[in-house]
Scaffold this motif. Structure first.
Motif, mmCIF file in Angstrom:
data_model
loop_
_atom_site.group_PDB
_atom_site.id
_atom_site.type_symbol
_atom_site.label_atom_id
_atom_site.label_comp_id
_atom_site.label_asym_id
_atom_site.label_seq_id
_atom_site.Cartn_x
_atom_site.Cartn_y
_atom_site.Cartn_z
ATOM 1 N N PRO A 182 -10.248 -6.517 -10.271
ATOM 2 C CA PRO A 182 -8.941 -6.172 -9.665
ATOM 3 C C PRO A 182 -9.071 -5.514 -8.307
ATOM 4 C CG PRO A 182 -9.437 -4.705 -11.482
ATOM 5 C CD PRO A 182 -10.456 -5.781 -11.536
ATOM 6 N N ILE A 189 -7.581 -6.692 -4.396
ATOM 7 C CA ILE A 189 -6.896 -5.825 -3.428
ATOM 8 C C ILE A 189 -7.578 -5.891 -2.068
ATOM 9 C CG2 ILE A 189 -6.311 -3.433 -2.895
ATOM 10 C CD1 ILE A 189 -5.934 -2.924 -5.841
ATOM 11 N N LYS A 211 -6.080 0.980 -3.978
ATOM 12 C CA LYS A 211 -6.941 0.994 -5.173
ATOM 13 C C LYS A 211 -6.679 2.230 -6.017
ATOM 14 C CE LYS A 211 -10.834 -1.523 -3.099
ATOM 15 N NZ LYS A 211 -12.254 -1.436 -2.713
ATOM 16 N N LEU A 239 -3.330 1.819 -7.738
ATOM 17 C CA LEU A 239 -3.424 0.908 -8.881
ATOM 18 C C LEU A 239 -4.140 1.569 -10.052
ATOM 19 C CD1 LEU A 239 -3.150 -1.924 -10.174
ATOM 20 C CD2 LEU A 239 -5.323 -2.520 -9.053
ATOM 21 N N ALA A 293 -2.254 2.253 -13.664
ATOM 22 C CA ALA A 293 -2.792 1.593 -14.856
ATOM 23 C C ALA A 293 -3.471 2.572 -15.815
ATOM 24 C CB ALA A 293 -3.783 0.501 -14.451
#
Length: 298
Positions: free
Chosen positions: A246, A250, A276, A279, A283
């Motif tokens: 992921p 980005i 980052k 995110l 999450a």
């Protein structure tokens, strides 16, 4: 004027001499006896019950007459001084045991790193920090401390088994050092065998030119330990790659946006790092990473 016959120092010596002679002649002699505590009250009734008044010895047996540790513990040595060290179980001398203990203490960090879950945990945490591109945040001390506490959490059942099956029986003298070492390795071997891939075991068995019947008992520790380490490295790198995916997306999106705007001199990592972190926070990254990492051992 009257002549002085004695000086001050001589007069002091003469007085001390007279006092000493008086004590020797007039002081009553005192004798101390070892009495029986059960008959202490009879001392004032004329019954002395002194140990030295009879020819009977108070000790049951002479020192050195016992044949086993149990008889030695029951030996009553009232007239002798005996020092007994009842912790060696007659196996290894004291200096050798101290040498073995110091050697185990020196090897403890290596055993903690190589025979437990520490290797996989610290590698995955390092990959996580590198994927976030936060340089030294969290610092190395925090990552190592977190890895140690997670290792203790994962290895707690094995530590309990080692304590109950090896350390406590050996401390009570029920088993020898060889048996304690063998019992202590059993939980570790079961843990390592459950995390080791078959192809790694076969590779080291072929290198050692040994046959393997497919069971844990057929794998010597000299083969199981390196197989476990290689498997841990492989698993840790696979988890690290999955964590990277992921964050790579980005980086690619940010780099494409900067190139489309003609800002090619601006490093994409500088712009992508806040995204980052955002995110990772949204999450609940630490919960996902650590929870998934711990569950890989169960």
């Amino acid at each position: 004027m009257m002549k002085r016959f004695f000086s001050g120092k001589q007069l002091t010596l003469v007085v001390c001499l007279l006092v000493t002679v008086g004590i020797c002649f007039f002081h009553n002699s005192m004798t101390v006896y070892a009495t029986n505590l059960q008959h202490t009250d009879n001392l004032f009734d004329g019954e002395t019950n002194l140990t030295g008044t009879t020819d009977t010895q108070t000790n049951i047996n002479e020192p050195g007459s016992s044949d086993d540790p149990d008889e030695l513990k029951e030996l009553n040595v009232a007239n002798n001084l005996t020092i007994t060290y009842d912790n060696g179980n007659g196996n290894v001398s004291g200096p050798v045991r101290i040498l073995i203990t110091l050697t185990m203490i020196a090897l403890a960090p290596m055993l903690l790193i190589m025979l437990t879950s520490f290797t996989r945990i610290i590698i995955v945490l390092h990959f996580t920090r590198t994927a976030l591109n936060t340089q030294t945040v969290p610092p190395n001390q925090v990552l190592i401390g977190l890895a140690l506490f997670l290792t203790f959490f994962i290895m707690n059942p094995m530590i309990t088994q080692i304590n109950e099956n090896a350390i406590q029986p050996f401390d009570r003298g029920e088993i020898t050092q060889e048996e304690a070492l063998e019992r202590g390795m059993e939980p570790l071997r079961e843990f390592m065998y459950g995390q080791t891939q078959v192809k790694d075991v076969r590779m080291f068995m072929e290198i050692a030119d040994q046959e393997w019947d497919g069971s844990l008992s057929g794998i010597p520790s000299s083969v199981l330990i390196p197989s476990f380490i290689v498997s841990e490295l492989r698993t840790a790198f696979i988890i690290g790659f999955l964590i990277y995916i992921p964050f790579i997306v980005i980086d690619m999106v940010v780099a494409s946006a900067l190139m489309s705007m003609g800002m090619m001199m601006l490093p994409p990592t500088t712009i992508s790092m806040p995204f980052k972190i955002l995110l990772f926070i949204l999450a609940d990254g630490w919960n996902l990473v650590i929870g998934s990492l711990v569950k890989t051992f169960y």
